[in-house]
Design an enzyme around this catalytic site. Structure first.
Site, short mmCIF file in Angstrom:
data_model
loop_
_atom_site.label_atom_id
_atom_site.label_comp_id
_atom_site.label_asym_id
_atom_site.label_seq_id
_atom_site.Cartn_x
_atom_site.Cartn_y
_atom_site.Cartn_z
N ALA A 4 -60.47 -69.15 -50.19
CA ALA A 4 -62.47 -69.18 -50.45
C ALA A 4 -62.40 -68.76 -51.75
CB ALA A 4 -62.59 -67.78 -49.40
N ALA A 5 -60.78 -67.85 -52.63
CA ALA A 5 -61.54 -67.10 -53.82
C ALA A 5 -60.82 -68.03 -55.40
CB ALA A 5 -60.61 -66.13 -53.84
N CYS A 22 -61.39 -66.64 -40.78
CA CYS A 22 -61.94 -65.56 -39.99
C CYS A 22 -62.35 -66.87 -38.88
CB CYS A 22 -63.95 -65.43 -40.62
SG CYS A 22 -63.68 -64.13 -42.14
N ASP A 54 -59.09 -60.74 -52.33
CA ASP A 54 -58.49 -59.52 -51.57
C ASP A 54 -57.83 -59.56 -51.86
OD1 ASP A 54 -60.55 -60.73 -49.27
OD2 ASP A 54 -58.62 -61.17 -47.90
N ASN A 95 -66.05 -65.58 -51.51
CA ASN A 95 -66.40 -66.74 -51.42
C ASN A 95 -67.50 -66.05 -53.74
OD1 ASN A 95 -66.07 -69.57 -50.03
ND2 ASN A 95 -65.67 -68.13 -48.44
N TRP A 127 -91.17 -51.99 -31.03
CA TRP A 127 -90.63 -51.27 -31.83
C TRP A 127 -88.98 -51.54 -31.89
CZ3 TRP A 127 -92.30 -47.70 -35.35
CH2 TRP A 127 -93.39 -46.90 -35.46
N ARG A 148 -87.02 -44.27 -38.07
CA ARG A 148 -87.86 -42.96 -37.58
C ARG A 148 -87.88 -41.39 -36.42
NH1 ARG A 148 -91.53 -45.32 -32.72
NH2 ARG A 148 -89.94 -44.04 -31.28
#
Length: 459
Positions: free
Chosen positions: A12-13, A46, A287, A309, A438, A446
């Protein structure tokens, strides 16, 4: 004169960096050589549990770009099964071993990207090197495990480690019809969650038929004929036709450290916001680096493809002559074990205390859809806020289909330092098939805001 860029690591990197650099500089200006020691490059690590589990049809489906695309369309010289064994910063070369023919040579560089990834933890225990003990760090690992499942027809498996990979591999093996045990030295699975949320995962795993063993360390493995047969803790032995290790990773920085590239307290390579190391012309991403946590304001090492990435893209833009920065992370992650979804962002209660915050926590049980709409599922949302200001510091979600991706809304709130009171006014979508009137995020915000106010904080 043509500049030479060398990339160490083809996933990836590394390949994001190479591709982005090529998008901005043509081959007459920048020659790019990328080295990957495995058989595959540019793939989704992954996706490996889903390949093993059978949801993904074959390994090729996990490959984002094939080697010929890099070579023929991007003019990136991608060399598979080529391992960089040394970085020489004085000579500006890397030493390479071509595992296809054993040839060794040196490749010069002007700029270098270190994207060596993570190193899986493998216990130094008796029998740990036996056949049938698998890690799942690379696509090669996943293919080997899949082959063992299809040819060896094992009946029982032990997964060691109850983090994200351990849970996902437990699901994969359940889908394959194996009898699965999960063992971890911690008192709960998913140590990145608060204990009250982690206990919900233990209950869910047991309901699925997984034998969950917590608070016990693995002390060794029995083997027969060179293959694993059992896993031993101090209290029990578990039969195992195969073992999957999911003990996490640490930054793979041996090459960088040996060359004199500085690493941080997390053992990851230190970089600045532009992903530059302290040495001119040397970049790092993925990593193997440490990054900055935007809530704790401390360095962390988090191994995720999303960060890899983005960091690779930043490196490529900067090498290409542009300007880009990687601001940091808030620790967002999501996982799944069969029908149960698990997600987190920001800090846990313990992490917040360690970072110096006094916290307020609130856990809310709600529904993924309008209660009357078919398919509504229960989910729990936990919020952790700063007691004084009401700022959202972290959140965790456990539930069934439709629950976990709500963590993205919470991650944006953490990123922008929103208070829980501000979050109660968020304009979130509503229709009965997707949410109650909600939304669970709004309910939790809340309730947490009310608790902050009662305890004397904001308001």
């Amino acid at each position: 004169m043509t500049e030479r860029l060398v990339v160490i690591g083809g996933d990836a990197a590394g390949m994001s960096a190479a591709s982005q650099a090529r998008n901005r500089r043509d081959s007459d200006d920048l020659r790019i050589v990328a080295f990957e020691k495995g058989e595959h490059a540019s793939y989704s690590a992954c996706g490996i549990p889903y390949l093993v589990g059978g949801q993904v049809p074959d390994a090729q489906a996990l490959i984002a770009r094939r080697p010929e695309v890099f070579r023929d369309e991007l003019d990136i010289d991608l060399r598979l099964r080529s391992e960089v064994t040394e970085i020489d910063l004085d000579r500006r070369t890397v030493a390479v071993c071509d595992h296809r023919d054993g040839r060794r040579y040196r490749e010069p560089f002007d700029q270098l990207v270190i994207a060596t990834g993570g190193l899986p933890h493998r216990p130094d225990l008796p029998g740990a090197k036996a056949g049938g003990v698998y890690g799942v760090q690379t696509l090669d690992d996943g293919v080997a495990l899949l082959r063992a499942l299809e040819t060896g027809r094992p009946r029982s498996a032990v997964v060691v480690g109850a983090g994200y990979i351990g849970l996902e591999m437990a699901e994969a093996l359940l889908r394959r019809g194996l009898e699965v045990s999960l063992v971890d030295a911690g008192e709960q699975p998913m140590g990145t969650l608060d204990p009250d949320m982690g206990s919900l995962i233990s209950d869910a795993l047991r309901a699925l038929g997984v034998k969950v063993v917590l608070g016990e360390s693995v002390e060794g493995f029995s083997e027969s004929g060179g293959r694993v047969t059992a896993v031993h803790t101090g209290s029990r032995s578990m039969q195992a036709d195969l073992v999957v290790l999911g003990l996490g990773t640490s930054p793979n920085t041996a090459l960088a450290e040996a060359a004199g590239v500085p690493v941080g307290d997390t053992s990851g390579i230190r970089t600045d916001r532009r992903m530059r190391t302290a040495i001119e012309g040397i970049w790092a991403a993925g990593d193997c680096v440490e990054t900055f946590h935007l809530v704790s304001r401390r360095p962390v090492a988090i191994a995720l493809g999303t960060h890899a990435n983005k960091q690779g893209r930043v490196v490529g833009i900067n090498i290409g002559g542009g300007y880009a920065g990687f601001p940091g992370v808030v620790g967002t992650a999501v996982s799944k074990i069969c029908e149960y979804e698990v997600a987190r962002t920001g800090l846990t209660t313990a992490e917040a205390a360690e970072a110096g915050f006094e916290t307020v926590e609130e856990t809310v049980k709600s529904s993924t859809r309008a209660g009357y709409y078919p398919g509504a599922r229960e989910m729990r949302t936990k919020m952790i806020a700063d007691r004084r200001t009401g700022r959202l510091l972290g959140a965790q979600i456990i539930g069934q289909e439709g629950a976990a991706k709500r963590i993205d809304t919470l991650a944006v709130a953490v990123w922008h330092e929103m208070t829980v009171e501000e979050m109660t006014g968020l304009d979130l979508s509503y229709a009965p098939p997707f949410a109650p009137v909600w939304d669970p995020v709004l309910i939790a915000a809340r309730k947490t805001a009310e608790r902050v106010e009662r305890l004397g904080g904001q308001g």
